[in-house]
Design a protein around this motif. Structure first.
Motif, mmCIF file in Angstrom:
data_model
loop_
_atom_site.group_PDB
_atom_site.id
_atom_site.type_symbol
_atom_site.label_atom_id
_atom_site.label_comp_id
_atom_site.label_asym_id
_atom_site.label_seq_id
_atom_site.Cartn_x
_atom_site.Cartn_y
_atom_site.Cartn_z
ATOM 1 N N VAL A 172 -21.916 5.726 38.402
ATOM 2 C CA VAL A 172 -22.895 5.460 39.469
ATOM 3 C C VAL A 172 -24.284 5.363 38.870
ATOM 4 C CG1 VAL A 172 -23.837 6.225 41.663
ATOM 5 C CG2 VAL A 172 -21.446 6.733 41.097
ATOM 6 N N HIS A 173 -24.905 4.202 39.049
ATOM 7 C CA HIS A 173 -26.220 3.949 38.465
ATOM 8 C C HIS A 173 -27.227 3.622 39.558
ATOM 9 C CE1 HIS A 173 -23.199 2.159 35.446
ATOM 10 N NE2 HIS A 173 -23.422 3.421 35.101
ATOM 11 N N ASP A 174 -28.488 3.878 39.295
ATOM 12 C CA ASP A 174 -29.541 3.507 40.233
ATOM 13 C C ASP A 174 -29.416 2.027 40.590
ATOM 14 O OD1 ASP A 174 -30.474 6.070 40.021
ATOM 15 O OD2 ASP A 174 -32.282 5.570 38.909
ATOM 16 N N GLY A 175 -29.554 1.714 41.872
ATOM 17 C CA GLY A 175 -29.497 0.332 42.324
ATOM 18 C C GLY A 175 -28.106 -0.190 42.618
ATOM 19 N N ASP A 176 -27.067 0.619 42.398
ATOM 20 C CA ASP A 176 -25.697 0.172 42.620
ATOM 21 C C ASP A 176 -25.361 0.048 44.103
ATOM 22 O OD1 ASP A 176 -24.938 -0.107 39.990
ATOM 23 O OD2 ASP A 176 -23.767 1.743 39.889
ATOM 24 N N VAL A 177 -24.341 -0.767 44.369
ATOM 25 C CA VAL A 177 -23.684 -0.802 45.668
ATOM 26 C C VAL A 177 -22.516 0.179 45.595
ATOM 27 C CG1 VAL A 177 -22.445 -2.204 47.362
ATOM 28 C CG2 VAL A 177 -24.341 -3.195 46.044
ATOM 29 N N VAL A 178 -22.553 1.227 46.415
ATOM 30 C CA VAL A 178 -21.609 2.342 46.300
ATOM 31 C C VAL A 178 -20.901 2.545 47.633
ATOM 32 C CG1 VAL A 178 -21.336 4.786 45.760
ATOM 33 C CG2 VAL A 178 -23.090 3.447 44.584
ATOM 34 N N ALA A 179 -19.574 2.560 47.604
ATOM 35 C CA ALA A 179 -18.776 2.811 48.802
ATOM 36 C C ALA A 179 -18.057 4.142 48.659
ATOM 37 C CB ALA A 179 -17.761 1.691 49.010
ATOM 38 N N LEU A 180 -18.256 5.041 49.628
ATOM 39 C CA LEU A 180 -17.473 6.269 49.745
ATOM 40 C C LEU A 180 -16.639 6.122 51.004
ATOM 41 C CD1 LEU A 180 -19.883 7.194 47.866
ATOM 42 C CD2 LEU A 180 -19.534 9.475 48.823
ATOM 43 N N GLU A 181 -15.332 5.930 50.839
ATOM 44 C CA GLU A 181 -14.490 5.669 52.004
ATOM 45 C C GLU A 181 -13.530 6.823 52.273
ATOM 46 O OE1 GLU A 181 -14.608 3.800 54.422
ATOM 47 O OE2 GLU A 181 -15.950 2.171 53.815
ATOM 48 N N GLY A 182 -13.083 6.885 53.513
ATOM 49 C CA GLY A 182 -12.209 7.929 54.010
ATOM 50 C C GLY A 182 -12.439 8.011 55.503
ATOM 51 N N PHE A 183 -11.394 7.820 56.296
ATOM 52 C CA PHE A 183 -11.555 7.695 57.741
ATOM 53 C C PHE A 183 -11.130 8.993 58.418
ATOM 54 C CE2 PHE A 183 -10.570 6.020 61.999
ATOM 55 C CZ PHE A 183 -11.709 5.275 62.231
ATOM 56 N N THR A 184 -12.087 9.864 58.675
ATOM 57 C CA THR A 184 -11.917 11.215 59.233
ATOM 58 C C THR A 184 -11.197 12.155 58.279
ATOM 59 O OG1 THR A 184 -9.767 11.089 60.392
ATOM 60 C CG2 THR A 184 -11.664 10.143 61.518
ATOM 61 N N HIS A 185 -10.488 11.647 57.329
ATOM 62 C CA HIS A 185 -9.566 12.370 56.455
ATOM 63 C C HIS A 185 -9.890 11.978 55.016
ATOM 64 C CE1 HIS A 185 -5.270 12.400 54.685
ATOM 65 N NE2 HIS A 185 -5.632 13.662 54.791
ATOM 66 N N ILE A 210 -12.410 12.472 53.041
ATOM 67 C CA ILE A 210 -13.750 11.942 52.793
ATOM 68 C C ILE A 210 -14.296 12.569 51.501
ATOM 69 C CG2 ILE A 210 -16.109 11.788 53.707
ATOM 70 C CD1 ILE A 210 -14.838 11.997 56.523
ATOM 71 N N PRO A 211 -14.777 11.782 50.548
ATOM 72 C CA PRO A 211 -15.179 12.325 49.235
ATOM 73 C C PRO A 211 -16.548 12.997 49.255
ATOM 74 C CG PRO A 211 -15.470 9.956 49.248
ATOM 75 C CD PRO A 211 -14.839 10.313 50.574
ATOM 76 N N VAL A 212 -16.636 14.119 49.964
ATOM 77 C CA VAL A 212 -17.917 14.797 50.165
ATOM 78 C C VAL A 212 -18.452 15.372 48.861
ATOM 79 C CG1 VAL A 212 -19.075 16.684 51.383
ATOM 80 C CG2 VAL A 212 -17.364 15.294 52.575
ATOM 81 N N ALA A 213 -17.600 15.998 48.068
ATOM 82 C CA ALA A 213 -18.061 16.593 46.818
ATOM 83 C C ALA A 213 -18.676 15.539 45.899
ATOM 84 C CB ALA A 213 -16.903 17.295 46.113
ATOM 85 N N ALA A 214 -18.079 14.353 45.856
ATOM 86 C CA ALA A 214 -18.627 13.276 45.025
ATOM 87 C C ALA A 214 -19.982 12.822 45.548
ATOM 88 C CB ALA A 214 -17.653 12.106 44.984
ATOM 89 N N GLY A 215 -20.121 12.721 46.879
ATOM 90 C CA GLY A 215 -21.421 12.349 47.438
ATOM 91 C C GLY A 215 -22.492 13.356 47.093
ATOM 92 N N GLN A 216 -22.155 14.641 47.128
ATOM 93 C CA GLN A 216 -23.141 15.658 46.783
ATOM 94 C C GLN A 216 -23.447 15.667 45.287
ATOM 95 O OE1 GLN A 216 -21.829 19.328 48.589
ATOM 96 N NE2 GLN A 216 -22.230 18.573 50.651
ATOM 97 N N GLU A 217 -22.493 15.267 44.472
ATOM 98 C CA GLU A 217 -22.777 15.143 43.039
ATOM 99 C C GLU A 217 -23.733 13.983 42.771
ATOM 100 O OE1 GLU A 217 -23.052 15.985 39.145
ATOM 101 O OE2 GLU A 217 -22.072 17.248 40.647
#
Length: 294
Positions: free
Chosen positions: A15-28, A30-37
């Motif tokens: 993950v680099h500055d300026g990237d297009v980043v998708a975190l997917e997961g529909f109610t179930h 969900i990659p929360v730990a990765a988002g917080q990292e």
């Protein structure tokens, strides 16, 4: 072939500055730990993509990671608004946020087109709505065979897609089950991908209805127990409804949110917080960073 690494190393690499980043997961899942990292590593100017941005994107937007959001619905499920999201849109705090809004069907078809190597997807779903008047990436198209007026949407090919799954084997093959949403399509559409998993096992056992992402389709795998918390991982843990309730007053106030970041995300880089801790009222839980950071 997927490489198994730590979550901090995976995010630093992918993950680099300026990237297009998708975190997917529909109610179930969900990659929360990765988002917080991503917050912890202070990434900036990201275009965040997600069918249903919820509290993890509220946290990332409030932390200043995002400059644009491509989405089809946003909210704190079962509770109300995303107040960090609202603050960014209405008051440009901490930075202005550009919006590109689609329907669920439009987003899903965009991922499918990206995964299929096609430039766009065609659907009927926008007819009768005013979204085409507000979203430049929704265009009318005429069927060359019937003359029917349809709508085209461009393929989504994120720089990196991040999803969570139940398990992976040591070769990097990933297995997930339950509500899987568009995770498979989002991974296959991406240039790079990270899958966080509850556990790495010696061998994947066959499971009816499971989705398997083969190692050749995944860039990195990171073992992150409870990495979807406060969402749920079927057969591992349930949804933490108290967390979603507790998030509302934190997200409403800039100072409270900033304190939460300092105490439960940035501090978590050195000393992970427990998944759930006593909150501000009976039965409440304080939102903390989910999962392991190592």
């Amino acid at each position: 072939m997927a490489e198994i690494v730590s979550l901090p190393d995976a995010v630093a690499d992918l993950v680099h500055d300026g990237d297009v980043v998708a975190l997917e997961g529909f109610t179930h899942l969900i990659p929360v730990a990765a988002g917080q990292e991503i917050i912890r590593q202070r990434r900036r100017d990201l275009t965040l993509v997600r069918m249903t941005p919820d509290i993890v994107y509220d946290q990332m937007i409030g932390a200043g990671c995002a400059r644009k959001l491509i989405f089809s619905w946003g909210g704190n499920p079962g509770v109300g608004s995303l107040h960090r999201f609202r603050d960014a849109v209405q008051h440009a705090w901490p930075v202005p946020l550009e919006l590109e809004e689609h329907s669920h069907a439009g987003m899903a078809n965009r991922y499918v087109a990206g995964a299929s190597g096609l430039p766009f997807a065609v659907l009927r779903g926008y007819r009768g709505t005013d979204l085409p008047a507000h979203t430049a990436t929704i265009k009318p198209i005429t069927c060359p065979f019937t003359g029917e007026q349809l709508v085209a949407v461009p393929a989504l090919n994120p720089d990196v897609t991040i999803v969570h799954a139940q398990r992976a084997d040591r070769a990097g093959n990933v297995q997930m089950w339950g509500i899987t949403g568009v995770q498979k399509e989002a991974v296959l559409a991406a240039r790079r991908s990270l899958v966080t998993v509850e556990e790495v096992v010696a061998e994947l056992e066959p499971r009816p209805g499971a989705v398997v992402l083969p190692t050749w389709a995944v860039t990195r795998v990171a073992e992150v127990p409870r990495g979807a918390h406060p969402s749920y991982a079927q057969d591992y843990y349930e949804r933490d409804n108290d967390y979603y309730q507790a998030w509302d007053p934190i997200s409403r106030d800039r100072d409270a949110f900033t304190r939460w970041l300092d105490e439960h995300v940035f501090a978590g880089a050195a000393s992970p917080q427990p998944a759930v801790s006593a909150g501000g009222g009976p039965g409440a839980s304080t939102p903390t960073n989910a999962g392991s950071t190592s």
